[in-house]
Design a protein around this motif. Structure first.
Motif, PDB file in Angstrom:
ATOM      1  N   ASN A  80       6.831   8.033   3.578  1.00 56.00           N
ATOM      2  CA  ASN A  80       5.384   8.034   3.392  1.00 56.00           C
ATOM      3  C   ASN A  80       4.671   7.729   4.714  1.00 56.00           C
ATOM      4  OD1 ASN A  80       2.634   7.107   2.575  1.00 56.00           O
ATOM      5  ND2 ASN A  80       3.499   7.355   0.511  1.00 56.00           N
ATOM      6  N   THR A 123       0.836  -1.207   0.000  1.00 55.98           N
ATOM      7  CA  THR A 123       0.000   0.000   0.000  1.00 55.98           C
ATOM      8  C   THR A 123       0.866   1.251   0.000  1.00 55.98           C
ATOM      9  OG1 THR A 123      -1.774  -1.146   1.164  1.00 55.98           O
ATOM     10  CG2 THR A 123      -1.763   1.264   1.268  1.00 55.98           C
ATOM     11  N   ALA A 130       1.154   4.166  -2.911  1.00 57.33           N
ATOM     12  CA  ALA A 130       0.942   5.563  -2.539  1.00 57.33           C
ATOM     13  C   ALA A 130       2.165   6.419  -2.838  1.00 57.33           C
ATOM     14  CB  ALA A 130       0.584   5.647  -1.055  1.00 57.33           C
TER      15      ALA A 130
END
Length: 261
Positions: A215, A157, A161
């Motif tokens: 992130n 994920t 992203a």
């Protein structure tokens, strides 16, 4: 009349009759010759007329054949001209079709690329995660020290992203229909059972790894805490060139159909 006189008179008659016989024979010969000449001339004249008639008839046949051949040649020329026009039409249409076909091929290639059905190459990042090599403390849960499905979910994920365009786990390409879930001590990705060490490769921007590590999806995920708390093996590397295989599996949709179809 004496015997001598009688003989003389008979001889005189024979002598007088002999020239008349010769004249008659000569006349007969001339008549026969003239008859033969006349027959030959008549025969030759008839043959000449027949030859002329035959020659005239043969010329007529040849003339008719010539006319027929000329008409056939004209027909063939017309057919050839028509064929040339058709070829030019096909060539013009083919040129347009080739342009359309080239555009369709480009669209198809783009669709296959977006669907993960194409082998791709580009810069990216490599991330490896494995079970902890540390000793499990007494009374602690052993599951805390192994890589879980949620760890892979968190990493994937965060990579998406961060701008990743293609991701594999141990060579299994991830697409829209991919699944990642645990089966006993193994993890099933697509239809392949995988075991640690898990190598995650992702193609994206040159600074994909920096984006991933910074992130919030990674920092706030459980995987970052588990790496620190339980000592999961974890390594990262920036790569200037990665090659990821195409997805191999079933991409058929059973319920989802294009709108309006």
């Amino acid at each position: 009349m004496t015997t001598r006189d009688a003989r003389s008179s008979s001889a005189a008659r024979l002598l007088s009759a002999r020239p008349r016989f010769r004249f008659a024979a000569w006349a007969l010969s001339i008549g026969l010759a003239l008859a033969v000449i006349g027959f030959a001339a008549a025969t030759q004249w008839k043959g000449s007329v027949a030859r002329q008639e035959y020659t005239s008839s043969a010329q007529q046949v040849l003339a008719a054949q010539v006319v027929g051949l000329e008409q056939e040649q004209k027909s063939l020329r017309d057919q050839l001209a028509n064929a040339d026009r058709q070829v030019q039409t096909f060539q013009s249409a083919s040129a347009g079709s080739q342009t359309t076909l080239a555009q369709l091929n480009r669209d198809l290639a783009a669709a296959r690329l977006a669907a993960g059905l194409t082998k791709v190459t580009g810069p990216g990042a490599v991330i490896e995660i494995a079970d902890s090599k540390g000793r499990v403390p007494a009374g602690d849960n052993p599951a805390n020290y192994i890589v879980l499905v949620d760890d892979l979910h968190d990493i994937v994920t965060a990579l998406w992203a961060s701008g990743a365009e293609a991701i594999t786990i141990n060579g299994e390409r991830l697409v829209s229909t991919s699944s990642i879930y645990g089966v006993g001590s193994s993890i099933l990705v697509n239809t392949a059972f995988l075991s640690p060490t898990f190598r995650i490769e992702a193609i994206g921007p040159q600074d994909l790894l920096d984006r991933f590590l910074a992130n919030p999806a990674y920092l706030s995920a459980r995987v970052a805490h588990r790496i620190d708390a339980f000592g999961l093996e974890f390594a990262t590397q920036q790569s200037g060139s990665l090659t990821l295989p195409a997805f191999v599996g079933n991409t058929r949709f059973r319920w989802a159909v294009p709108e309006g179809s």
